[in-house]
Design a protein around this motif. Structure first.
Motif, PDB file in Angstrom:
ATOM      1  N   TYR A 379      40.641  18.157  45.059  1.00 42.70           N
ATOM      2  CA  TYR A 379      40.431  16.965  45.870  1.00 42.70           C
ATOM      3  C   TYR A 379      41.291  15.823  45.323  1.00 42.70           C
ATOM      4  O   TYR A 379      41.492  15.687  44.106  1.00 42.70           O
ATOM      5  N   TYR A 382      37.132  11.694  44.816  1.00 43.10           N
ATOM      6  CA  TYR A 382      35.710  11.891  44.986  1.00 43.10           C
ATOM      7  C   TYR A 382      35.141  10.532  45.377  1.00 43.10           C
ATOM      8  O   TYR A 382      35.279   9.543  44.641  1.00 43.10           O
ATOM      9  N   THR A 413      42.828  14.640  50.756  1.00 40.00           N
ATOM     10  CA  THR A 413      41.632  15.479  50.738  1.00 40.00           C
ATOM     11  C   THR A 413      40.546  14.752  49.949  1.00 40.00           C
ATOM     12  O   THR A 413      40.709  14.493  48.747  1.00 40.00           O
ATOM     13  N   PHE A 415      36.381  14.283  48.864  1.00 38.22           N
ATOM     14  CA  PHE A 415      35.043  14.832  48.777  1.00 38.22           C
ATOM     15  C   PHE A 415      34.099  13.640  48.834  1.00 38.22           C
ATOM     16  O   PHE A 415      34.030  12.826  47.906  1.00 38.22           O
ATOM     17  N   SER A 417      30.473  12.145  48.932  1.00 35.09           N
ATOM     18  CA  SER A 417      29.091  12.452  48.573  1.00 35.09           C
ATOM     19  C   SER A 417      28.178  12.166  49.758  1.00 35.09           C
ATOM     20  O   SER A 417      28.257  11.113  50.380  1.00 35.09           O
ATOM     21  N   ASP A 420      29.871  16.182  52.162  1.00 34.93           N
ATOM     22  CA  ASP A 420      30.383  17.504  51.823  1.00 34.93           C
ATOM     23  C   ASP A 420      29.446  18.282  50.916  1.00 34.93           C
ATOM     24  O   ASP A 420      29.799  19.362  50.447  1.00 34.93           O
ATOM     25  N   ASP A 421      28.265  17.714  50.625  1.00 27.21           N
ATOM     26  CA  ASP A 421      27.298  18.463  49.824  1.00 27.21           C
ATOM     27  C   ASP A 421      26.708  19.603  50.662  1.00 27.21           C
ATOM     28  O   ASP A 421      26.487  19.469  51.869  1.00 27.21           O
ATOM     29  N   THR A 434      32.894  19.336  40.722  1.00 33.85           N
ATOM     30  CA  THR A 434      33.713  18.653  41.725  1.00 33.85           C
ATOM     31  C   THR A 434      34.471  17.479  41.105  1.00 33.85           C
ATOM     32  O   THR A 434      35.641  17.220  41.438  1.00 33.85           O
ATOM     33  N   SER A 438      38.792  16.661  40.878  1.00 37.75           N
ATOM     34  CA  SER A 438      39.235  15.513  41.679  1.00 37.75           C
ATOM     35  C   SER A 438      40.196  14.659  40.841  1.00 37.75           C
ATOM     36  O   SER A 438      40.081  14.563  39.614  1.00 37.75           O
TER      37      SER A 438
END
Length: 571
Positions: A379, A382, A413, A415, A417, A420-421, A434, A438
């Motif tokens: 990723y 994050y 890209t 992620f 919270s 995407d969990d 994760t 990242s």
């Protein structure tokens, strides 16, 4: 052999003393002095002082000096303390040697008048310089603190201008450029102390000024050997000064002229010589001549230009050379100044447009550089935010606005919270893994992050920022801050939305990051515009992309959309 040499030496010594006796026998010295002053008579010959046995003084032939008032015999010197008219007369000193004796006679004339009688006569030519000495070295040796005053014709000397100068070593008066007014009797009066009593001593000189004209060899004072820097084609004036002599009429006997490379200036059309200006100064007569060059031509450069002064006694020459001005130093300095200015301007531009330059470099980098090796990251960022009951502003920005720009328009890209969990995952293990995969950690904060619903946590516990509705801590922020502050492996980007955030109610770790690197601030769009759209050219988005890693290869190109009012604040 040694005996013959000794006899020869004795004969030579006897002959020298006999000749010395014959030389001084009958010699008479006459002294004219004034009454009331200290005076000395010396019976000495410096060459024979060591061989002398006795010295006897007498007055008028046979009269001894024991009964003479004011006169003392001290060794070989007769002291008058002070002189009086009764001291007029003849004095004799007799010096005795092993080989014979000789005597010396003196005539002392004491004048009762107020003005001292001249003891010597001197003459000086008009316009010349002369020195009048104060011949009282013996008196000055008796009292080094003695005070000297100068008189001319019984009146204090008027040191007017530079024509009469008093000098201390030795004690004397210097007369510069003598005129008829300098003629007269000069007297130095020495005031001193001896054995507790005050005395005065005098020495007078009669100075006569002759009126004849004095012609001296001229001398160029400027230029001697000079180089003048000129601009080609400009007008130049060269000045020549010379000492011509002393006295009136000197200028009629002297002349000054110029030559250029040996050619008289009268034969060169571009040159003009002004009439010689005569300057009368205290030290003599000086002349000044000016050579005017209407236009400096190449033939005048680096050739000898001579100024010549001459009279019947000779001549003197001064030399000048013209050289073209060298502007290389000026141009070098100008180039250095321009280069320095460009560097300063470049640094300033880099500081002001650092974000735009970095983004431009990232756009060009994939075109000229080779493909980078994978770094094992999955990723680009994050995204963590404060979860709340319902759709908060931070959650709306993290779930809608941020993915709209970074993912759909620039191909990053993320992620996010809460988005995407996957249900049922072990939150601690998944979050930690994760985070390690990242490249950035984006923490979204709002004024609600420190509201009374989410009280301040103990900063030493490193607990999460809040409690979620399911009573689960924000473990992702805790792991990210730990990696950023302790392991220094994850860069954190703070984003503030909708106003200023009060960090005093948040953990000290966030406060530290805010103070160290600042935070990006995003404001909601103005009324009438959708909050789910944002302009990728806004300053906020440029700054956010600047903190993001390189855009992946093959990402979508940005598309124009309505603008968003955003700003950045760094502290």
């Amino acid at each position: 052999m040694m005996g013959e040499f000794y006899i020869c030496f004795l004969n030579m010594t006897l002959l020298l003393h006999l000749s010395h006796c014959q030389e001084h026998q009958g010699a008479v010295e006459v002294h004219h002095i004034s009454a009331g002053h200290f005076f000395q008579l010396k019976c000495s010959d410096d060459d024979d002082t060591e061989d002398r046995t006795t010295v006897t003084w007498s007055r008028g032939g046979n009269q001894t000096l024991n009964m003479t008032s004011g006169v003392e015999v001290r060794g070989e010197v007769l002291w008058f303390l002070p002189t009086d008219t009764s001291h007029n007369g003849h004095y004799t000193c007799e010096s005795k040697y092993p080989t014979g004796s000789w005597e010396m006679k003196f005539v002392l004339s004491v004048d009762p008048g107020p003005c001292p009688v001249p003891a010597e006569n001197r003459a000086v030519s008009q316009g010349m310089s002369e020195v009048v000495f104060c011949r009282q070295q013996d008196v000055l040796g008796l009292d080094p603190t003695a005070h000297i005053r100068w008189f001319k014709d019984c009146s204090p000397v008027d040191k007017h201008g530079e024509t009469i100068i008093e000098e201390d070593c030795p004690k004397r008066l210097r007369l510069v450029n003598a005129t008829e007014s300098h003629a007269g009797v000069y007297t130095c009066l020495v005031e001193f102390s001896l054995q507790g009593r005050n005395y005065t001593a005098t020495h007078s000189t009669q100075l006569k000024v002759n009126k004849e004209k004095v012609l001296l060899k001229p001398q160029i004072t400027y230029p001697r050997k000079e180089t003048v820097t000129v601009e080609t084609g400009s007008r130049v004036e060269l000045v020549c000064s010379a000492f011509l002599g002393v006295g009136e009429g000197t200028e009629s006997e002297s002349s000054m002229f110029w030559t250029v490379d040996g050619i008289h200036t009268d034969h060169i059309e571009q040159l003009n010589v002004t009439k010689t200006t005569i300057l009368h100064r205290s030290s003599g007569v000086y002349g000044r001549s000016t050579l005017s060059i209407y236009e400096v031509r190449p033939e005048f450069l680096n050739v000898t230009i001579s100024c010549i002064a001459r009279n019947a006694l000779g001549r003197d020459i001064g030399f000048l050379w013209l050289q073209p001005a060298n502007h290389s130093g000026f141009y070098t300095c100008l180039c250095l100044c321009l280069a320095f200015s460009m560097v300063v301007l470049g640094v300033a531009m880099c500081c002001l447009f650092k974000v735009d330059l970095v983004l431009a470099y990232r756009r060009l980098c994939p075109l000229v550089s080779k493909k980078r090796a994978p770094d094992g990251k999955l990723y680009d960022a994050y995204v963590s935010y404060v979860h709340g009951d319902g759709l908060s502003r931070a959650e709306m920005f993290a779930l809608q606005v941020l993915p709209e720009v970074l993912e759909r328009r620039y191909g990053y890209t993320l992620f996010v919270s809460g988005r995407d969990d996957l249900p049922g995952e072990a939150i601690h293990d998944v979050t930690s893994e994760t985070m390690r995969r990242s490249r950035r950690l984006i923490i979204i904060l709002s004024a609600q992050s420190a509201s009374p619903l989410h009280p301040k946590m103990d900063p030493e516990d490193q607990l999460p920022l809040h409690q979620s509705p399911q009573d689960h801590p924000c473990y992702d922020q805790q792991i990210g801050l730990y990696d950023a502050l302790i392991q220094n492996g994850l860069r954190v980007v703070l984003v503030e939305i909708d106003g200023k955030v009060d960090y005093t109610s948040l953990p000290k770790s966030l406060h530290y990051i805010r103070r160290k690197q600042g935070a990006l601030r995003w404001r909601r769009p103005s009324s009438g515009k959708s909050s789910s759209t944002a302009s990728p050219n806004g300053h906020f988005w440029k700054c956010l992309r600047y903190h993001m890693p390189f855009k992946p290869k093959g990402a979508l190109k940005p598309q124009p959309t309505p603008g968003i009012n955003c700003s950045i604040e760094l502290y």
